[in-house]
Design a protein around this motif. Structure first.
Motif, PDB file in Angstrom:
ATOM      1  N   ARG A   1      23.672  13.479  20.963  1.00  0.00           N
ATOM      2  CA  ARG A   1      24.848  13.047  20.197  1.00  0.00           C
ATOM      3  C   ARG A   1      24.499  12.774  18.729  1.00  0.00           C
ATOM      4  O   ARG A   1      24.924  11.781  18.139  1.00  0.00           O
ATOM      5  CB  ARG A   1      25.494  11.805  20.826  1.00  0.00           C
ATOM      6  CG  ARG A   1      26.045  12.049  22.223  1.00  0.00           C
ATOM      7  CD  ARG A   1      26.652  10.783  22.816  1.00  0.00           C
ATOM      8  NE  ARG A   1      27.262  11.043  24.111  1.00  0.00           N
ATOM      9  CZ  ARG A   1      26.616  11.037  25.262  1.00  0.00           C
ATOM     10  NH1 ARG A   1      25.316  10.795  25.271  1.00  0.00           N
ATOM     11  NH2 ARG A   1      27.244  11.274  26.401  1.00  0.00           N
TER      12      ARG A   1
ATOM     13  N   LYS B   1      19.973  18.193  19.572  1.00  0.00           N
ATOM     14  CA  LYS B   1      20.768  17.220  18.801  1.00  0.00           C
ATOM     15  C   LYS B   1      22.140  16.997  19.433  1.00  0.00           C
ATOM     16  O   LYS B   1      22.662  15.874  19.439  1.00  0.00           O
ATOM     17  CB  LYS B   1      20.906  17.695  17.350  1.00  0.00           C
ATOM     18  CG  LYS B   1      19.587  17.612  16.583  1.00  0.00           C
ATOM     19  CD  LYS B   1      19.668  18.272  15.226  1.00  0.00           C
ATOM     20  CE  LYS B   1      20.441  17.424  14.235  1.00  0.00           C
ATOM     21  NZ  LYS B   1      20.381  18.006  12.875  1.00  0.00           N
ATOM     22  N   ILE B   2      22.730  18.058  19.979  1.00  0.00           N
ATOM     23  CA  ILE B   2      24.014  17.911  20.678  1.00  0.00           C
ATOM     24  C   ILE B   2      23.840  17.015  21.903  1.00  0.00           C
ATOM     25  O   ILE B   2      24.647  16.117  22.169  1.00  0.00           O
ATOM     26  CB  ILE B   2      24.583  19.296  21.083  1.00  0.00           C
ATOM     27  CG1 ILE B   2      25.065  20.051  19.838  1.00  0.00           C
ATOM     28  CG2 ILE B   2      25.726  19.148  22.090  1.00  0.00           C
ATOM     29  CD1 ILE B   2      25.405  21.500  20.097  1.00  0.00           C
ATOM     30  N   MET B   3      22.763  17.238  22.669  1.00  0.00           N
ATOM     31  CA  MET B   3      22.500  16.428  23.863  1.00  0.00           C
ATOM     32  C   MET B   3      22.305  14.961  23.496  1.00  0.00           C
ATOM     33  O   MET B   3      22.685  14.071  24.256  1.00  0.00           O
ATOM     34  CB  MET B   3      21.267  16.955  24.589  1.00  0.00           C
ATOM     35  CG  MET B   3      21.429  18.338  25.197  1.00  0.00           C
ATOM     36  SD  MET B   3      19.855  19.018  25.773  1.00  0.00           S
ATOM     37  CE  MET B   3      19.536  17.994  27.207  1.00  0.00           C
TER      38      MET B   3
ATOM     39  N   ALA C   1      24.058  27.023  20.368  1.00  0.00           N
ATOM     40  CA  ALA C   1      23.500  25.883  21.096  1.00  0.00           C
ATOM     41  C   ALA C   1      24.248  25.612  22.391  1.00  0.00           C
ATOM     42  O   ALA C   1      23.702  25.006  23.312  1.00  0.00           O
ATOM     43  CB  ALA C   1      23.509  24.643  20.209  1.00  0.00           C
ATOM     44  N   SER C   2      25.508  26.032  22.448  1.00  0.00           N
ATOM     45  CA  SER C   2      26.309  25.820  23.653  1.00  0.00           C
ATOM     46  C   SER C   2      26.248  27.011  24.604  1.00  0.00           C
ATOM     47  O   SER C   2      26.860  26.993  25.666  1.00  0.00           O
ATOM     48  CB  SER C   2      27.776  25.549  23.264  1.00  0.00           C
ATOM     49  OG  SER C   2      27.852  24.438  22.400  1.00  0.00           O
TER      50      SER C   2
ATOM     51  N   GLU D   1      29.142  26.286  12.579  1.00  0.00           N
ATOM     52  CA  GLU D   1      29.940  26.778  13.711  1.00  0.00           C
ATOM     53  C   GLU D   1      29.130  27.761  14.558  1.00  0.00           C
ATOM     54  O   GLU D   1      29.177  27.714  15.795  1.00  0.00           O
ATOM     55  CB  GLU D   1      31.220  27.462  13.212  1.00  0.00           C
ATOM     56  CG  GLU D   1      32.245  26.528  12.600  1.00  0.00           C
ATOM     57  CD  GLU D   1      31.894  26.106  11.178  1.00  0.00           C
ATOM     58  OE1 GLU D   1      30.965  26.706  10.592  1.00  0.00           O
ATOM     59  OE2 GLU D   1      32.537  25.174  10.672  1.00  0.00           O
TER      60      GLU D   1
ATOM     61  N   MET E   1      26.604  25.849  16.535  1.00  0.00           N
ATOM     62  CA  MET E   1      27.263  25.174  17.648  1.00  0.00           C
ATOM     63  C   MET E   1      27.502  26.147  18.793  1.00  0.00           C
ATOM     64  O   MET E   1      27.256  25.816  19.966  1.00  0.00           O
ATOM     65  CB  MET E   1      28.587  24.575  17.183  1.00  0.00           C
ATOM     66  CG  MET E   1      29.342  23.802  18.244  1.00  0.00           C
ATOM     67  SD  MET E   1      28.591  22.206  18.614  1.00  0.00           S
ATOM     68  CE  MET E   1      29.206  21.235  17.230  1.00  0.00           C
TER      69      MET E   1
ATOM     70  N   ASN F   1      24.233  14.420  14.647  1.00  0.00           N
ATOM     71  CA  ASN F   1      25.023  15.269  13.759  1.00  0.00           C
ATOM     72  C   ASN F   1      24.243  16.545  13.460  1.00  0.00           C
ATOM     73  O   ASN F   1      23.245  16.523  12.729  1.00  0.00           O
ATOM     74  CB  ASN F   1      25.336  14.504  12.468  1.00  0.00           C
ATOM     75  CG  ASN F   1      26.180  15.325  11.506  1.00  0.00           C
ATOM     76  OD1 ASN F   1      26.586  16.445  11.805  1.00  0.00           O
ATOM     77  ND2 ASN F   1      26.449  14.764  10.341  1.00  0.00           N
ATOM     78  N   ILE F   2      24.681  17.697  13.996  1.00  0.00           N
ATOM     79  CA  ILE F   2      23.914  18.931  13.799  1.00  0.00           C
ATOM     80  C   ILE F   2      24.090  19.475  12.383  1.00  0.00           C
ATOM     81  O   ILE F   2      23.307  20.319  11.943  1.00  0.00           O
ATOM     82  CB  ILE F   2      24.280  20.006  14.845  1.00  0.00           C
ATOM     83  CG1 ILE F   2      25.675  20.579  14.605  1.00  0.00           C
ATOM     84  CG2 ILE F   2      24.136  19.503  16.245  1.00  0.00           C
ATOM     85  CD1 ILE F   2      25.908  21.858  15.381  1.00  0.00           C
TER      86      ILE F   2
ATOM     87  N   SER G   1      19.359  22.422  17.510  1.00  0.00           N
ATOM     88  CA  SER G   1      20.773  22.013  17.544  1.00  0.00           C
ATOM     89  C   SER G   1      21.196  21.625  18.951  1.00  0.00           C
ATOM     90  O   SER G   1      21.962  20.676  19.138  1.00  0.00           O
ATOM     91  CB  SER G   1      21.672  23.146  17.021  1.00  0.00           C
ATOM     92  OG  SER G   1      21.419  23.384  15.662  1.00  0.00           O
ATOM     93  N   ARG G   2      20.703  22.351  19.947  1.00  0.00           N
ATOM     94  CA  ARG G   2      21.029  22.014  21.340  1.00  0.00           C
ATOM     95  C   ARG G   2      20.532  20.611  21.687  1.00  0.00           C
ATOM     96  O   ARG G   2      21.238  19.809  22.294  1.00  0.00           O
ATOM     97  CB  ARG G   2      20.405  23.048  22.292  1.00  0.00           C
ATOM     98  CG  ARG G   2      20.516  22.696  23.777  1.00  0.00           C
ATOM     99  CD  ARG G   2      21.952  22.554  24.224  1.00  0.00           C
ATOM    100  NE  ARG G   2      22.059  21.986  25.562  1.00  0.00           N
ATOM    101  CZ  ARG G   2      23.174  21.506  26.079  1.00  0.00           C
ATOM    102  NH1 ARG G   2      24.289  21.520  25.372  1.00  0.00           N
ATOM    103  NH2 ARG G   2      23.201  21.009  27.292  1.00  0.00           N
TER     104      ARG G   2
END
Length: 573
Positions: free
Chosen positions: A250, A246-248, A184-185, A178, A181, A252-253, A243-244
């Motif tokens: 899509r 990996k989020i971009m 990274a956001s 969390e 996340m 699994n972070i 993580s950023r």
């Protein structure tokens, strides 16, 4: 105490700037219309030049070049900035940084001033007033001005340093998904990743490597096939940065123990990019490699890729044969897929149906049915090929012949009237024949279907602005046999020097050196006898094949590359 009359108060109409950017291909009509609608809806209109750069629709360098052309002002190269401040004590660092100005040279009462925004008459007049000089503006790239100021004054921070200063202390935990996340956001991490990608685009990099180690995080860019280290955030930022990404993509972070692959579609500085992302777990965290694929810049033309006229003509004749196999071979990163895409582009007519099976699909081509393999659900090359042949194709491209099953289906497709294109990983064209035989392909089927093999490597192109000609020693000419490639002319080679245009490397871009092995009766006879690659190559050369090394020597003598590059990639002496 004045601004030069020829540029003072020069107001450039935003409409003229927009049209100039469109006409030069640096901006699309659609993007210009979208930005103009955005500006009309805002009460406070920002300058068009600033807005286009901030939105990433035009790069800083392209904008600077357009402003220089329209205002008829010189464009400053990165190497032209002074090492020490020209007017130390007369102009504050803070003012220069905020206005993005660098005094370049003072000649009596005239001051040459690099400006990121040459239309900023207030800043130019302020400098004229403070220095009692007549200011002559020239156009500079904003990031290069910032770097020059940091080098000269050392009081501020780099662009990455400015972003990192906004990260709260203690934001270095990787215990909680969390928390990762949230980090990274956050705006600083988003800007940090965007900056890394932007720098890669500016440097013409093909790959970005982000590698965590025990006490450091390394960011490296592969430029013209060679890795170059760049500025990196501290190691405590590694989990958030990765993580950023990996989020971009899509991904699994929460999964850090297994490799993952993903894809990002981005628009950076007016360019549409496909970014392939690969992560693998290492001792100190996940290592990430991002491959940048610029669909707009890829050249699907054999001549532009570096194929000689005789080879191009032979290839085009081979592509006109409606059935059989054409293979392209070389190590990873030697441009094999681009060569096959170029062949597909030539074959892509309304009369033909083209289907590809790739892992992954690198470039999306209009009018071609492209299939992405998914091994997790059993969609591999062999299974996809079985379905493809029932789709009534004329041309089939298979990303890679990895196993006997795939090779046999390709050969069966070639026997039943299809033209099959594919790649192999071998050192040269002749080795491809022996490799397929060693895999278990029946010799009589191989000789019936294989039309040709293209062997290739990529060599760096010498920068045309700074390359330097020289006459090699007679001993070198004799040892390497260069006279036979000179056409009777004196042997002349070229060396890399380095300038601002090529970033000091001496090279700008890459081209193919190649060999084209065309099957004939003698080579088929040798294949049926399971002859070794040396015998097959000897027969191919007797039939007129030019080897990669020989093609490279011809390019070195023509000044396209240097001899060291040819030897480096072919490993011949």
């Amino acid at each position: 105490m004045d601004v030069a009359e020829d540029t003072r108060g020069a107001a450039l109409d935003d409409r003229a700037l927009g049209q100039a950017l469109v006409q030069s291909g640096r901006l699309t009509e659609t993007d210009l219309a979208r930005v103009e609608r955005m500006r009309s809806s805002q009460a406070d209109e920002a300058p068009l030049s600033l807005l286009l750069v901030k939105l990433g629709l035009v790069s800083e360098r392209n904008m600077a070049a357009s402003l220089a052309e329209l205002l008829k002002l010189p464009l400053v190269a990165a190497a032209d900035y002074p090492e020490a401040p020209v007017l130390e004590g007369e102009l504050s660092y803070r003012f220069l940084k905020e206005a993005q100005l660098v005094p370049l040279r003072r000649d009596g009462e005239r001051l040459l001033l690099a400006m990121a925004n040459p239309q900023d008459s207030f800043a130019a007049e302020a400098v004229a007033l403070a220095t009692d000089c007549e200011v002559e503006p020239v156009v500079g790239v904003g990031s290069e001005i910032d770097s020059a100021l940091e080098r000269m004054f050392g009081e501020g921070q780099s662009q990455m340093g400015d972003i990192l200063s906004e990260v709260a202390p203690g934001e270095d935990s990787e215990e909680s998904v969390e928390l990762l996340m949230d980090m990274a956001s956050g705006a600083p991490v988003i800007r940090l990743v965007n900056l890394i990608i932007q720098r890669a685009v500016d440097a013409r990099a093909s790959d970005i490597h982000i590698e965590p180690f025990e006490n450091s995080l390394k960011v490296r860019y592969r430029i013209d096939g060679v890795l170059k280290e760049g500025e990196a955030p501290p190691v405590k930022m590694a989990p958030a940065v990765i993580s950023r990404i990996k989020i971009m993509a899509r991904l699994n972070i929460a999964e850090r123990r297994l490799p993952q692959d993903g894809r990002i579609e981005l628009r950076v500085q007016g360019q549409d990019l496909d970014v392939r992302v690969s992560t693998v777990p290492t001792m100190y965290g996940e290592s990430v490699v991002m491959r940048l694929l610029n669909r707009e810049n890829v050249s699907l033309d054999f001549t532009s890729l570096g194929f000689a006229d005789d080879t191009r003509e032979a290839l085009e004749e081979l592509l006109n044969i409606p059935n059989g196999m054409i293979l392209c071979t070389g190590p990873t990163g030697s441009g094999k897929t681009t060569t096959l895409y170029t062949a597909l582009h030539r074959l892509n007519t309304p009369e033909r149906k083209l289907i590809t099976v790739e892992d992954p699909v690198e470039y999306q081509l209009e009018g071609i049915n492209q299939i992405q393999t998914k091994s997790a659900i059993g969609l591999n090359f062999a299974n996809a090929l079985r379905s493809i042949v029932r789709q009534d194709p004329d041309v089939i491209m298979v990303g890679e012949m990895r196993d006997l099953e795939t090779a046999r289906i390709c050969i069966q497709s070639a026997l039943t009237g299809h033209l099959v294109l594919s790649t192999l990983h071998t050192n040269d064209a002749a080795s491809s024949v022996t490799r397929l035989l060693e895999m278990g392909v029946e010799d009589y089927l191989l000789t019936s279907t294989l039309n040709a093999v293209i062997g290739q490597r990529l060599v760096r192109v010498l920068c045309r602005h700074c390359k330097e000609a020289y006459t090699p020693l007679p001993e070198v000419v004799a040892e390497l046999g260069l006279e036979k490639y000179s056409g009777g002319k004196p042997v002349q080679l070229y060396r890399a020097v380095g300038c601002s245009a090529c970033g000091g490397t001496g090279f700008l871009g890459r081209v193919v050196i190649h060999e084209l092995l065309q099957m004939n009766d003698e080579i088929r006879r040798l294949a049926l006898q399971h002859a070794d690659a040396g015998q097959i190559q000897k027969a191919a050369r007797a039939a007129g094949m030019r080897t990669m090394y020989e093609d490279g020597c011809m390019k070195a003598l023509a000044g396209v590359t240097n001899l060291e590059e040819v030897i480096r990639v072919t490993q011949e002496t």
